[in-house]
Write a protein that holds these residues in place. Structure first.
Motif, short mmCIF file in Angstrom:
data_model
loop_
_atom_site.label_atom_id
_atom_site.label_comp_id
_atom_site.label_asym_id
_atom_site.label_seq_id
_atom_site.Cartn_x
_atom_site.Cartn_y
_atom_site.Cartn_z
N PHE A 173 36.85 32.85 50.10
CA PHE A 173 36.79 34.17 50.68
C PHE A 173 35.81 34.42 51.46
O PHE A 173 34.56 33.76 51.67
N SER A 174 36.06 35.20 52.60
CA SER A 174 34.77 35.53 53.62
C SER A 174 34.71 37.25 53.85
O SER A 174 35.62 37.97 53.98
N ALA A 175 33.60 37.76 53.52
CA ALA A 175 33.69 39.15 53.60
C ALA A 175 33.50 39.53 55.13
O ALA A 175 33.68 40.81 55.58
N GLU A 176 33.05 38.69 55.81
CA GLU A 176 32.74 38.58 57.44
C GLU A 176 34.26 38.73 58.11
O GLU A 176 34.50 39.51 58.87
N SER A 177 35.18 37.53 57.82
CA SER A 177 36.36 37.63 58.63
C SER A 177 37.59 38.19 57.66
O SER A 177 38.59 38.31 58.28
N GLY A 178 37.41 38.46 56.44
CA GLY A 178 38.39 39.12 55.58
C GLY A 178 39.26 37.70 55.15
O GLY A 178 40.24 38.10 54.37
N GLU A 179 38.92 36.61 55.26
CA GLU A 179 39.73 35.49 54.82
C GLU A 179 40.00 35.61 53.17
O GLU A 179 38.78 36.09 52.55
N GLY A 180 40.97 35.69 52.71
CA GLY A 180 41.10 35.79 51.19
C GLY A 180 41.47 37.01 50.85
O GLY A 180 41.81 37.21 49.70
N LYS A 181 41.03 38.03 51.46
CA LYS A 181 41.27 39.57 51.12
C LYS A 181 42.69 39.98 50.58
O LYS A 181 42.96 40.31 49.59
N GLU A 182 43.73 39.46 51.34
CA GLU A 182 45.04 39.72 51.01
C GLU A 182 45.31 39.05 49.66
O GLU A 182 46.12 39.64 48.73
N LYS A 183 45.03 37.74 49.51
CA LYS A 183 45.46 37.26 48.13
C LYS A 183 44.64 38.04 46.92
O LYS A 183 45.23 38.06 46.03
N LEU A 184 43.56 38.38 47.13
CA LEU A 184 42.74 39.09 46.12
C LEU A 184 43.61 40.44 45.79
O LEU A 184 43.57 40.86 44.55
N LEU A 185 43.89 41.02 46.92
CA LEU A 185 44.51 42.37 46.65
C LEU A 185 45.86 42.08 46.04
O LEU A 185 46.45 42.82 44.94
N SER A 186 46.51 41.15 46.42
CA SER A 186 47.78 40.75 45.63
C SER A 186 47.54 40.33 44.18
O SER A 186 48.34 40.45 43.18
N GLU A 187 46.57 39.60 43.92
CA GLU A 187 46.11 39.26 42.57
C GLU A 187 45.71 40.51 41.53
O GLU A 187 46.32 40.53 40.67
N ILE A 188 45.23 41.56 42.37
CA ILE A 188 44.87 42.71 41.55
C ILE A 188 46.39 43.35 41.17
O ILE A 188 46.59 43.92 40.05
N GLU A 189 47.24 43.38 42.18
CA GLU A 189 48.43 44.11 41.93
C GLU A 189 49.12 43.06 40.72
O GLU A 189 49.75 44.03 39.83
N LYS A 190 49.15 42.03 40.61
CA LYS A 190 49.46 41.18 39.79
C LYS A 190 48.80 41.39 38.31
O LYS A 190 49.47 41.57 37.28
N ILE A 191 47.57 41.74 38.32
CA ILE A 191 46.65 41.69 37.05
C ILE A 191 47.04 43.12 36.48
O ILE A 191 47.22 43.20 35.30
N LEU A 192 47.17 44.19 37.47
CA LEU A 192 47.52 45.48 36.72
C LEU A 192 48.98 45.88 36.51
O LEU A 192 49.18 46.78 35.93
N GLY A 193 49.82 45.07 37.19
CA GLY A 193 51.28 44.92 36.97
C GLY A 193 51.85 46.41 37.41
O GLY A 193 52.80 47.00 36.93
#
Length: 199
Positions: A173-193
């Motif tokens: 993940f990079s807070a500067e470039s946004g790398e990994g952001k979409e993966k983490l948002l998808s992970e949240i969707e999965k977690i919360l169902g």
């Protein structure tokens, strides 16, 4: 997932100060200055929802951020900061362990490590603690923009081996470039169902 609302709710030191346990929670742990606040700000598209600082050890409370009026990011104090007294470090450790062991609404723990460096002894202790207590976890290797792609691949391998985690539980993940952001948002969707359209 689209984050439409985000707000700071509370800072807590003891369980009596936690918000009511009525929403799912994703807890963030990691060494001081590893980038927990920057990750939160990037995912919710706000610069200063979570306060960032170049001075390690700034986060000294458990901070609750309500996202989309549906779930919490919970930012825990950084561990491993040497420039505070032993008593202060023990106080932070107790605060973290008490939250993790007593909070029933935790859905997943995100452990942040610095991709530029091998995991520390404290990083290894934390992942072992999470595994022992069977917490669903995700390892996030931050500051990915700070090193070359070839070094990144090498360091991700070191992190996997040192922390003994499968590739599926590790995201760069990079807070500067946004790398990994979409993966983490998808992970949240999965977690919360639930799906984006109901937020």
């Amino acid at each position: 997932m689209t984050v439409k609302r985000s707000e700071y709710v509370a800072s807590a030191v003891t369980p009596s100060q936690y918000p009511e346990a009525c929403y799912p929670e994703i807890a963030l742990v990691g060494r001081s200055n590893v980038g927990k606040s920057s990750l939160i700000n990037r995912l919710v598209n706000r610069r200063n929802l979570a306060r960032t600082s170049s001075q390690p050890g700034k986060t000294q409370t458990i901070n609750f951020y309500l996202i989309n009026a549906a779930w919490y990011f919970v930012d825990l104090p950084g561990y491993g900061f040497a420039r505070v007294s032993h008593n202060t470090r023990e106080h932070w450790r107790t605060m973290i362990e008490k939250y993790l062991s007593q909070r029933s609404t935790i859905q997943q723990v995100w452990q942040l490590v610095d991709l530029r460096h091998p995991p520390t002894e404290q990083d290894q202790q934390m992942v072992q603690w999470l595994s022992h207590y069977r917490f669903p976890k995700l390892i996030i290797a931050t500051k990915a923009d700070k090193i070359s792609k070839s070094q990144r691949v090498k360091n991700l391998g070191i992190i996997r081996n040192r922390l003994d985690v499968p590739e599926t539980e590790l995201i760069s993940f990079s807070a500067e470039s946004g790398e990994g952001k979409e993966k983490l948002l998808s992970e949240i969707e999965k977690i919360l169902g639930y799906q984006e359209e109901v937020l």
